[in-house]
Design a protein around this motif. Sequence first.
Motif, PDB file in Angstrom:
ATOM      1  N   MET A 240       3.255  -0.255   1.756  1.00  0.00           N
ATOM      2  CA  MET A 240       3.759  -0.253   0.386  1.00  0.00           C
ATOM      3  C   MET A 240       3.431   1.057  -0.321  1.00  0.00           C
ATOM      4  O   MET A 240       4.229   1.558  -1.125  1.00  0.00           O
ATOM      5  CB  MET A 240       3.194  -1.447  -0.383  1.00  0.00           C
ATOM      6  N   GLU A 241       2.274   1.625  -0.009  1.00  0.00           N
ATOM      7  CA  GLU A 241       1.905   2.919  -0.597  1.00  0.00           C
ATOM      8  C   GLU A 241       2.885   4.009  -0.147  1.00  0.00           C
ATOM      9  O   GLU A 241       3.314   4.842  -0.959  1.00  0.00           O
ATOM     10  CB  GLU A 241       0.484   3.289  -0.193  1.00  0.00           C
ATOM     11  N   LEU A 282       3.633  -8.266  -2.203  1.00  0.00           N
ATOM     12  CA  LEU A 282       3.948  -6.944  -1.671  1.00  0.00           C
ATOM     13  C   LEU A 282       4.710  -6.098  -2.692  1.00  0.00           C
ATOM     14  O   LEU A 282       4.426  -4.902  -2.855  1.00  0.00           O
ATOM     15  CB  LEU A 282       4.769  -7.080  -0.388  1.00  0.00           C
ATOM     16  N   VAL A 283       5.662  -6.703  -3.376  1.00  0.00           N
ATOM     17  CA  VAL A 283       6.394  -5.984  -4.426  1.00  0.00           C
ATOM     18  C   VAL A 283       5.428  -5.506  -5.503  1.00  0.00           C
ATOM     19  O   VAL A 283       5.535  -4.377  -6.006  1.00  0.00           O
ATOM     20  CB  VAL A 283       7.508  -6.862  -5.018  1.00  0.00           C
ATOM     21  N   GLY A 284       4.465  -6.354  -5.853  1.00  0.00           N
ATOM     22  CA  GLY A 284       3.462  -5.976  -6.844  1.00  0.00           C
ATOM     23  C   GLY A 284       2.641  -4.779  -6.401  1.00  0.00           C
ATOM     24  O   GLY A 284       2.315  -3.892  -7.212  1.00  0.00           O
ATOM     25  N   LYS A 285       2.293  -4.741  -5.117  1.00  0.00           N
ATOM     26  CA  LYS A 285       1.553  -3.595  -4.590  1.00  0.00           C
ATOM     27  C   LYS A 285       2.394  -2.327  -4.686  1.00  0.00           C
ATOM     28  O   LYS A 285       1.895  -1.251  -5.060  1.00  0.00           O
ATOM     29  CB  LYS A 285       1.143  -3.851  -3.142  1.00  0.00           C
ATOM     30  N   TYR A 289       1.436   1.062  -6.816  1.00  0.00           N
ATOM     31  CA  TYR A 289       1.338   2.378  -6.212  1.00  0.00           C
ATOM     32  C   TYR A 289       2.286   3.379  -6.862  1.00  0.00           C
ATOM     33  O   TYR A 289       2.038   4.590  -6.830  1.00  0.00           O
ATOM     34  CB  TYR A 289       1.635   2.314  -4.714  1.00  0.00           C
ATOM     35  N   ARG A 290       3.357   2.888  -7.450  1.00  0.00           N
ATOM     36  CA  ARG A 290       4.318   3.800  -8.095  1.00  0.00           C
ATOM     37  C   ARG A 290       3.767   4.403  -9.378  1.00  0.00           C
ATOM     38  O   ARG A 290       4.232   5.437  -9.831  1.00  0.00           O
ATOM     39  CB  ARG A 290       5.612   3.044  -8.428  1.00  0.00           C
ATOM     40  N   LYS A 291       2.781   3.743  -9.980  1.00  0.00           N
ATOM     41  CA  LYS A 291       2.260   4.204 -11.289  1.00  0.00           C
ATOM     42  C   LYS A 291       1.277   5.340 -11.115  1.00  0.00           C
ATOM     43  O   LYS A 291       0.639   5.491 -10.087  1.00  0.00           O
ATOM     44  CB  LYS A 291       1.600   3.016 -11.991  1.00  0.00           C
TER      45      LYS A 291
END
Length: 291
Positions: A240-241, A282-285, A289-291
């Motif tokens: 996800m990262e 997973l979407v939350g992760k 990571y996008r922030k």
Amino acid sequence: MKLVTQTDYLAEHFGLAAAVDMLADAGYDGIDFSAYASEEYYTDAHPASFYTELRARAEERGVPFVQAHAPHGSSFQDEAQTARRFDEIVTSMKHAALLGASCIVVHPCQHLHYILDPEAPERLFEINMDFYRRLFPYAEEYGIRVMTENMWNFADNVIVHSTCSRPSEMIRYFDELDHPLFGCCLDIGHTALVREDAAAFIRALGNKRLACLHVHDVDGTHDSHTVPYFGGAIGWDRVMEALAEIGYTGNLTYEADCFFAPLPEALAPDAARFMASIGRTLVGKFEAYRK
């Protein structure tokens, strides 16, 4: 990032219309049409209205069809079978477009008897360039994008690399074809089977090439197609990262329906909700990571 899953198991056991309702109730954002799952989906067994009415139902329930998967096996040692499968792939593209899907995953050719031949990658490269180019006129006609996928194969009962299973080869396919209706689908489970690092694969493809995903877990030796965290071979935080790092704009699309297989049918709705809950994690992760 939208959470999407396939119709495979639920459509087989309950019918496509019921599958749409169950996935809507489970909390998904969209649906991946498993066109490979039944001959009726890649032949003209149903009129166009079958698909347009199903599309309307899915959109009304808030789970539009956004992705699809063509029938497996793009090439065979038998030429007549190969030609027949090409026509079936084209038919599945037509049906996926009627459902409203914007893209369809079409496996590359990967003749088994080439696997241990050192010249196989180059021969398969030329075969696949011709194969995908022959699909492009249909992609343009139906307004649907064709995706290749990273594959694996068996040699002496051991899983080995196959077509597009290395980042460099998938990149070469994308760059050589250079068509707006062609992209890459990275199957996360398949990366582990051939000992490729999924996060590194994602970074190598980058945002331009990576258009969609097949998300599932494996145990490292079997193509398990189960829910993330149930296989043990994937580092999901790193995946996800990496997706966040490249600015991935596609969906998180499950191809994890083997999770349903050992369960009684009565548990399918609960299982779908549980799978969706993991997907939301997973979407939350990814969002974090996008922030």
